[in-house]
Design an enzyme around this catalytic site. Structure first.
Site, PDB file in Angstrom:
ATOM      1  CE  LYS A  11      -4.020   1.896   2.488  1.00 37.54           C
ATOM      2  NZ  LYS A  11      -5.204   1.544   3.263  1.00 37.54           N
TER       3      LYS A  11
ATOM      4  CD  GLU B 275     -17.363  -0.794  -2.520  1.00 39.39           C
ATOM      5  OE1 GLU B 275     -17.828  -1.344  -1.498  1.00 39.39           O
ATOM      6  OE2 GLU B 275     -18.008   0.011  -3.208  1.00 39.39           O
TER       7      GLU B 275
ATOM      8  CD  GLU C  85     -12.338  -3.538  -4.433  1.00 41.36           C
ATOM      9  OE1 GLU C  85     -13.529  -3.291  -4.691  1.00 41.36           O
ATOM     10  OE2 GLU C  85     -11.431  -2.709  -4.529  1.00 41.36           O
TER      11      GLU C  85
ATOM     12  CG  ASP D  26     -15.204   2.269   5.076  1.00 40.30           C
ATOM     13  OD1 ASP D  26     -16.363   2.312   4.616  1.00 40.30           O
ATOM     14  OD2 ASP D  26     -14.216   2.688   4.456  1.00 40.30           O
TER      15      ASP D  26
ATOM     16  CB  SER E  16      -0.843 -10.359  -1.719  1.00 39.79           C
ATOM     17  OG  SER E  16      -1.432  -9.977  -2.933  1.00 39.79           O
TER      18      SER E  16
HETATM   19  P1  ATP Z   1     -10.446   4.048   0.854  1.00 38.61           P
HETATM   20  O1  ATP Z   1     -10.776   5.062  -0.156  1.00 38.61           O
HETATM   21  O2  ATP Z   1     -11.261   2.778   0.681  1.00 38.61           O
HETATM   22  O3  ATP Z   1     -10.380   4.486   2.268  1.00 38.61           O
HETATM   23  P2  ATP Z   1      -7.589   3.459   0.969  1.00 38.61           P
HETATM   24  O4  ATP Z   1      -6.775   4.496   0.251  1.00 38.61           O
HETATM   25  O5  ATP Z   1      -7.485   3.359   2.449  1.00 38.61           O
HETATM   26  O6  ATP Z   1      -9.040   3.531   0.412  1.00 38.61           O
HETATM   27  P3  ATP Z   1      -7.623   0.558   0.673  1.00 38.61           P
HETATM   28  O7  ATP Z   1      -9.128   0.490   0.697  1.00 38.61           O
HETATM   29  O8  ATP Z   1      -6.896   0.000   1.829  1.00 38.61           O
HETATM   30  O9  ATP Z   1      -7.143   2.049   0.359  1.00 38.61           O
HETATM   31  O10 ATP Z   1      -7.085  -0.142  -0.656  1.00 38.61           O
HETATM   32  C1  ATP Z   1      -7.553   0.263  -1.942  1.00 38.61           C
HETATM   33  C2  ATP Z   1      -7.866  -0.962  -2.768  1.00 38.61           C
HETATM   34  O11 ATP Z   1      -6.665  -1.725  -2.953  1.00 38.61           O
HETATM   35  C3  ATP Z   1      -8.838  -1.938  -2.110  1.00 38.61           C
HETATM   36  O12 ATP Z   1     -10.179  -1.585  -2.336  1.00 38.61           O
HETATM   37  C4  ATP Z   1      -8.451  -3.247  -2.791  1.00 38.61           C
HETATM   38  O13 ATP Z   1      -9.034  -3.342  -4.076  1.00 38.61           O
HETATM   39  C5  ATP Z   1      -6.943  -3.109  -2.940  1.00 38.61           C
HETATM   40  N1  ATP Z   1      -6.250  -3.738  -1.784  1.00 38.61           N
HETATM   41  C6  ATP Z   1      -6.053  -3.190  -0.568  1.00 38.61           C
HETATM   42  N2  ATP Z   1      -5.408  -4.033   0.253  1.00 38.61           N
HETATM   43  C7  ATP Z   1      -5.177  -5.156  -0.475  1.00 38.61           C
HETATM   44  C8  ATP Z   1      -4.567  -6.421  -0.182  1.00 38.61           C
HETATM   45  N3  ATP Z   1      -4.048  -6.669   1.021  1.00 38.61           N
HETATM   46  N4  ATP Z   1      -4.533  -7.353  -1.158  1.00 38.61           N
HETATM   47  C9  ATP Z   1      -5.068  -7.092  -2.376  1.00 38.61           C
HETATM   48  N5  ATP Z   1      -5.660  -5.932  -2.715  1.00 38.61           N
HETATM   49  C10 ATP Z   1      -5.717  -4.967  -1.784  1.00 38.61           C
END
Ligand code: ATP
Length: 323
Positions: free
Chosen positions: A63, A167, A118, A163, A113
């Site tokens: 991330k 998604e 989703e 939350d 991972s």
């Molecule tokens: P939000 O706008 O939802 O608050 P955010 O910037 O905190 O977003 P996340 O929701 O943590 O980000 O991650 C964004 C996207 O990345 C997720 O919706 C998912 O599709 C993908 N993702 C996140 N973590 C993982 C993971 N551990 N493995 C695979 N895909 C992931």
């Protein structure tokens, strides 16, 4: 809802605070230590990329968060909370955090991972293949049970996710659900999770998740409670079975009006058990939602919708092979 933007004077201080949150425990890696693969997803303040550690077989979901963007969007507290909380969690139904690192521009979180993507996409994908865009009750029962088990763990620690929605429910390669995105998490007053007090006082909003899954009590600015997640679980189960959230409308204001008036249409094809469970999760009174009452999660797990679920061996079974 208007975003509070940080004044330039505070940005320096915020930059310093965000670095401290990522200082320890963390690895001395740089992004060059990884072979980056496909983008797994994009969030409001991050990009998540498949990353293999060079010289090893370890694959992570990295991330990546741009520091300037996080500061500009006033997301410092969310990012710090997610990192601090995930570091203390250990459950098969929750995305694991392995380590973090940073450079001058970005923060990096190496997450377990979830190769199946989703739950939201799984529900929508069926639309193209089978023209239904929803899950069978067998699938919905299995996925809902796995979320219930993970929420029982979280709520037992005094944490509210705030939350829960399709998604943020990710699938592993072998078809199990993991809860992700802890950026909105709230510890309750008896929480067993250690969170610096200043973070809690900075985090005053009770619920910041998406409107379509928001419980009606957010209009009274009630403090976060397990009932918030149970309401969102009811919306998520409905979404799995119907292909859309129960409170759908063209504008956010109309969505919220539907929520507070509890304007739900239960399709005829829902079984009596599914309809009854959704009805009991979407109770206007958060303390009466199934799972939040005096019998806690036992009452929820004993609901007839879950008949046939082997709660002790949930993670050994699988409803489908996604690999
Ligand atoms: P939000 O706008 O939802 O608050 P955010 O910037 O905190 O977003 P996340 O929701 O943590 O980000 O991650 C964004 C996207 O990345 C997720 O919706 C998912 O599709 C993908 N993702 C996140 N973590 C993982 C993971 N551990 N493995 C695979 N895909 C992931």
């Amino acid at each position: 809802q208007a975003k509070v933007r940080l004044e330039p004077r505070n940005r320096e201080e915020a930059a310093q605070r965000i670095s401290i949150a990522f200082r320890a425990p963390q690895e001395n890696f740089t992004i060059r230590d990884f072979e980056l693969g496909k983008v797994l997803g994009v969030g409001s303040h991050s990009k998540v990329v498949r990353a293999k550690k060079k010289g090893s077989e370890h694959v992570y979901a990295l991330k990546i968060m741009d520091k300037d963007f996080i500061i500009k969007e006033n997301k410092v507290t969310c990012v710090k909370l997610e990192r601090i909380v995930l570091d203390q969690l250990d459950h098969p139904g929750i995305v694991g955090l392995y380590f973090t690192f940073q450079d001058a521009r970005c923060l990096y979180m190496a997450l377990e991972s979830c190769e199946g993507g989703e739950l939201f996409d799984l529900i929508s994908k069926l639309l193209l293949g089978l023209q239904r865009g929803r899950l069978s009750e067998i699938e919905a029962r299995f996925y809902t049970a796995e979320v219930v088990e993970a929420l029982e763990y979280l709520h037992g620690l005094g944490l509210i996710h705030c939350d829960i929605r399709p998604e943020n429910l990710l699938l592993t390669a072998d078809g199990h659900i993991k809860i992700a995105d802890f950026g909105c998490v709230r510890p309750d007053k008896d929480s067993r999770i250690t969170v610096p007090l200043n973070l809690l006082s900075e985090n005053t909003q009770a619920f910041t998740g998406r409107t379509a899954y928001a419980p009606p009590e957010i209009q009274n600015s009630s403090p976060a409670s397990p009932g918030n997640d149970l309401w969102a679980l009811g919306c998520t189960l409905y979404h799995m079975l119907a292909g859309a959230s129960p409170f759908k409308d063209a504008f956010e204001l109309l969505v919220f009006q539907r929520i507070i008036s509890r304007g739900i249409n239960i399709p005829e094809y829902f079984s009596d058990e599914a309809s009854d469970l959704i009805d009991k999760l979407l109770d206007i009174d958060p303390s009466r939602r199934l799972g939040a009452g005096p019998d806690g999660y036992l009452a929820l797990k004993l609901h007839p919708f879950f008949k046939g679920i082997d709660w002790h061996n949930l993670r050994q079974g699988s409803v489908r092979k996604l690999a």
